[in-house]
Design an enzyme around this catalytic site. Structure first.
Site, PDB file in Angstrom:
ATOM      1  N   ASP A  13      41.455  39.599  31.733  1.00 59.71           N
ATOM      2  CA  ASP A  13      42.418  38.662  32.323  1.00 59.71           C
ATOM      3  C   ASP A  13      42.733  38.966  33.780  1.00 59.71           C
ATOM      4  O   ASP A  13      43.825  38.677  34.258  1.00 59.71           O
ATOM      5  CB  ASP A  13      43.744  38.639  31.517  1.00 59.71           C
ATOM      6  CG  ASP A  13      43.495  38.394  30.057  1.00 59.71           C
ATOM      7  OD1 ASP A  13      42.623  37.569  29.748  1.00 59.71           O
ATOM      8  OD2 ASP A  13      44.171  39.032  29.220  1.00 59.71           O
ATOM      9  N   LYS A  16      38.856  36.913  36.819  1.00 59.14           N
ATOM     10  CA  LYS A  16      37.426  36.938  37.180  1.00 59.14           C
ATOM     11  C   LYS A  16      36.867  35.532  37.323  1.00 59.14           C
ATOM     12  O   LYS A  16      36.050  35.280  38.200  1.00 59.14           O
ATOM     13  CB  LYS A  16      36.605  37.666  36.095  1.00 59.14           C
ATOM     14  CG  LYS A  16      36.895  39.122  35.957  1.00 59.14           C
ATOM     15  CD  LYS A  16      36.073  39.733  34.852  1.00 59.14           C
ATOM     16  CE  LYS A  16      36.422  39.208  33.476  1.00 59.14           C
ATOM     17  NZ  LYS A  16      37.736  39.578  32.962  1.00 59.14           N
ATOM     18  N   HIS A  41      38.505  31.942  30.644  1.00 60.96           N
ATOM     19  CA  HIS A  41      38.499  31.824  32.102  1.00 60.96           C
ATOM     20  C   HIS A  41      39.188  30.522  32.490  1.00 60.96           C
ATOM     21  O   HIS A  41      38.833  29.468  31.980  1.00 60.96           O
ATOM     22  CB  HIS A  41      37.061  31.782  32.633  1.00 60.96           C
ATOM     23  CG  HIS A  41      36.353  33.085  32.504  1.00 60.96           C
ATOM     24  ND1 HIS A  41      35.011  33.227  32.709  1.00 60.96           N
ATOM     25  CD2 HIS A  41      36.814  34.298  32.212  1.00 60.96           C
ATOM     26  CE1 HIS A  41      34.678  34.494  32.538  1.00 60.96           C
ATOM     27  NE2 HIS A  41      35.752  35.152  32.227  1.00 60.96           N
TER      28      HIS A  41
HETATM   29  P1  IMP Z   1      38.063  41.029  20.213  1.00 69.19           P
HETATM   30  O1  IMP Z   1      37.251  41.052  21.471  1.00 69.19           O
HETATM   31  O2  IMP Z   1      38.474  39.642  19.804  1.00 69.19           O
HETATM   32  O3  IMP Z   1      37.437  41.806  19.104  1.00 69.19           O
HETATM   33  O4  IMP Z   1      39.439  41.801  20.533  1.00 69.19           O
HETATM   34  C1  IMP Z   1      39.470  43.190  20.786  1.00 69.19           C
HETATM   35  C2  IMP Z   1      40.483  43.526  21.872  1.00 69.19           C
HETATM   36  O5  IMP Z   1      40.041  42.976  23.103  1.00 69.19           O
HETATM   37  C3  IMP Z   1      41.885  42.945  21.642  1.00 69.19           C
HETATM   38  O6  IMP Z   1      42.848  43.846  22.158  1.00 69.19           O
HETATM   39  C4  IMP Z   1      41.885  41.680  22.471  1.00 69.19           C
HETATM   40  O7  IMP Z   1      43.178  41.283  22.848  1.00 69.19           O
HETATM   41  C5  IMP Z   1      41.058  42.129  23.652  1.00 69.19           C
HETATM   42  N1  IMP Z   1      40.366  41.032  24.336  1.00 69.19           N
HETATM   43  C6  IMP Z   1      39.259  40.389  23.944  1.00 69.19           C
HETATM   44  N2  IMP Z   1      38.909  39.457  24.841  1.00 69.19           N
HETATM   45  C7  IMP Z   1      39.807  39.524  25.838  1.00 69.19           C
HETATM   46  C8  IMP Z   1      39.959  38.835  27.085  1.00 69.19           C
HETATM   47  O8  IMP Z   1      39.177  37.969  27.475  1.00 69.19           O
HETATM   48  N3  IMP Z   1      41.019  39.212  27.832  1.00 69.19           N
HETATM   49  C9  IMP Z   1      41.881  40.184  27.459  1.00 69.19           C
HETATM   50  N4  IMP Z   1      41.772  40.857  26.322  1.00 69.19           N
HETATM   51  C10 IMP Z   1      40.749  40.531  25.510  1.00 69.19           C
END
Ligand code: IMP
Length: 424
Positions: A13, A16, A41
């Site tokens: 976040d 990017k 995004h």
């Molecule tokens: P997952 O990628 O859905 O398995 O989530 C794993 C961790 O990555 C969690 O803490 C999510 O909140 C974080 N996360 C996944 N994608 C993003 C993103 O695009 N921005 C911020 N955090 C993310």
């Protein structure tokens, strides 16, 4: 720079999408190398807001947009996004999807949700988009790949084989309804029909583009501290957002990469669970959340704001080989007479460090050591270059450069594409 990686230098976040969108104007190809629809995004062009989960933001500029082998693809989400673009008059023709990318199947989403529920208080706080289970199947060599969409017989066979096992898990372990083969197969045959034209040998495509001197942006999703190997495990995603993975995720050699731009907010946010040393106290966090509209693009969840953490950012510079930084959302800080910056961590044994702790328990118990610096309250809208920033804002940028030994080349001062100040 022919091949430039754009990498999130924090917990995702960082803004990017906006930086990629800007640099995409001068690029020929924009490629995502990892992650899936867990990314979010937001790009604002001429007052119009676009939110992407899957697509590289370069699609807005009509640039060849690649989803590389390191990505996981949810066909339903991707098609929705493509339809949304077409409705707004933007062509999906420039999209190319690697046949080696893996598919997120309905059982991955079900397992992601069910396993988080089972973990209860220990949950990771995933986006519940099936990311972890899809990458787990890839590593276990039982995944279904984008290239399997090319042959209806193979696709059906793979769905049947997977369901024979997944349904047992879903019913017995997760107390979830099983999936019905015919229904899943029919839905996926329809997805396959629509996605086939986009499947390509993206490794060859990018290699040829580089050989011809074209400019290629390699866009990371999530951020450094969410990296499966080097992030704050287990509170990480299941892929490698760090710059080294750009080569593997696209299928080019690491020697082809010329520059790595790290994108960092002027403060920090984190979503989901996990330790966060420079986290702000609740009242201040609430104020920054409102000022910066810090709510998840994918899940709408509240993000947790914190002061800029130079220990973590130094780690990101090291892990990614960052050659320059883009500091986003500096305007959000234009409301404070004084700011804090985390310059060191105090570890449980009383020592202080400028380097990110190698062991989880040190990080979990690390206390931030803050330096207070002057803030500014002037809006930044009228600034045309970095030299026009208020003196305190220039000093803030200077502190980051001095501490990290990396130039800040771009500074974000607002949500729109043109609200980015360049060094030169
Ligand atoms: P997952 O990628 O859905 O398995 O989530 C794993 C961790 O990555 C969690 O803490 C999510 O909140 C974080 N996360 C996944 N994608 C993003 C993103 O695009 N921005 C911020 N955090 C993310």
């Amino acid at each position: 720079m022919p091949a430039t990686v754009i990498v999130g230098a924090q917990w995702g976040d960082e803004g990017k999408g906006k930086i990629v969108d800007l640099l995409a104007q001068d690029s020929d190809l924009v490629c995502r190398y990892q992650g899936g629809p867990n990314a979010g995004h937001t790009v604002i062009v001429d007052g119009e807001t676009f939110k992407f989960r899957h697509l590289p933001s370069g699609i807005l500029s009509g640039k060849i947009s690649v989803l590389g082998a390191g990505c996981v693809v949810d066909p339903e989400v991707l098609l929705e996004e493509l339809d949304g673009l077409e409705e707004r008059g933007i062509s999906s023709e420039p999209l190319r999807i690697s046949g080696n990318a893996h598919l997120i199947m309905p059982w991955h989403i079900a397992i992601d949700g069910a396993s988080e529920k089972r973990l209860g208080k220990l949950q990771i706080g995933t986006t519940r988009r099936g990311i972890g289970p899809a990458y787990a199947d890839k590593a276990a060599r039982i995944g279904i790949r984008v290239q399997d969409l090319l042959d209806p017989k193979i696709l059906r066979q793979k769905i049947e084989t997977a369901l024979a096992e997944k349904n047992v898990w879903l019913e017995r372990v997760y107390e979830h309804e099983p999936f019905e083969l015919e229904e899943v197969a029919a839905r996926h045959e329809e997805f396959a029909r629509r996605l086939r034209p986009y499947v390509a040998d993206t490794s060859l495509l990018v290699d040829r583009a580089l050989a011809q001197g074209e400019r290629v942006l390699l866009e990371g999703a999530q951020g450094t501290l969410l990296d499966l190997d080097h992030g704050t495990y287990p509170f990480v995603t299941s892929s490698n957002p760090t710059a080294g993975a750009a080569a593997t995720g696209i299928g080019i050699g690491p020697t082809r990469i010329d520059a790595v731009i790290g994108v960092s907010k002027a403060y920090v946010t984190r979503v989901g669970a996990g330790p966060f040393p420079s986290e702000m106290e609740p009242a201040l966090a609430g104020r920054v959340r409102e000022l910066g509209q810090e709510y998840g693009t994918v899940t709408g969840r509240e993000r947790r704001p914190g002061w800029l953490d130079l220990v973590a950012l130094r780690y990101a510079v090291r892990l990614n080989g960052i050659t320059s930084l883009a500091l986003t959302k500096l305007d959000v800080l234009s409301a404070f007479h004084e700011l804090e910056v985390c310059v060191r961590y105090r570890l449980p044994d009383g020592t202080e460090t400028r380097d990110f702790p190698a062991h989880q328990s040190d990080f979990h118990h690390a206390e931030p050591v803050f330096e207070r610096v002057d803030g500014w309250t002037e809006p930044l809208d009228e600034c045309a270059t970095l030299d026009d920033l208020p003196a305190a804002a220039r000093a803030y940028v200077g502190l980051v450069e001095r501490e990290l030994g990396v130039p800040v080349e771009l500074v974000g001062t607002g949500a729109a594409r043109e609200q980015v100040l360049a060094r030169s």
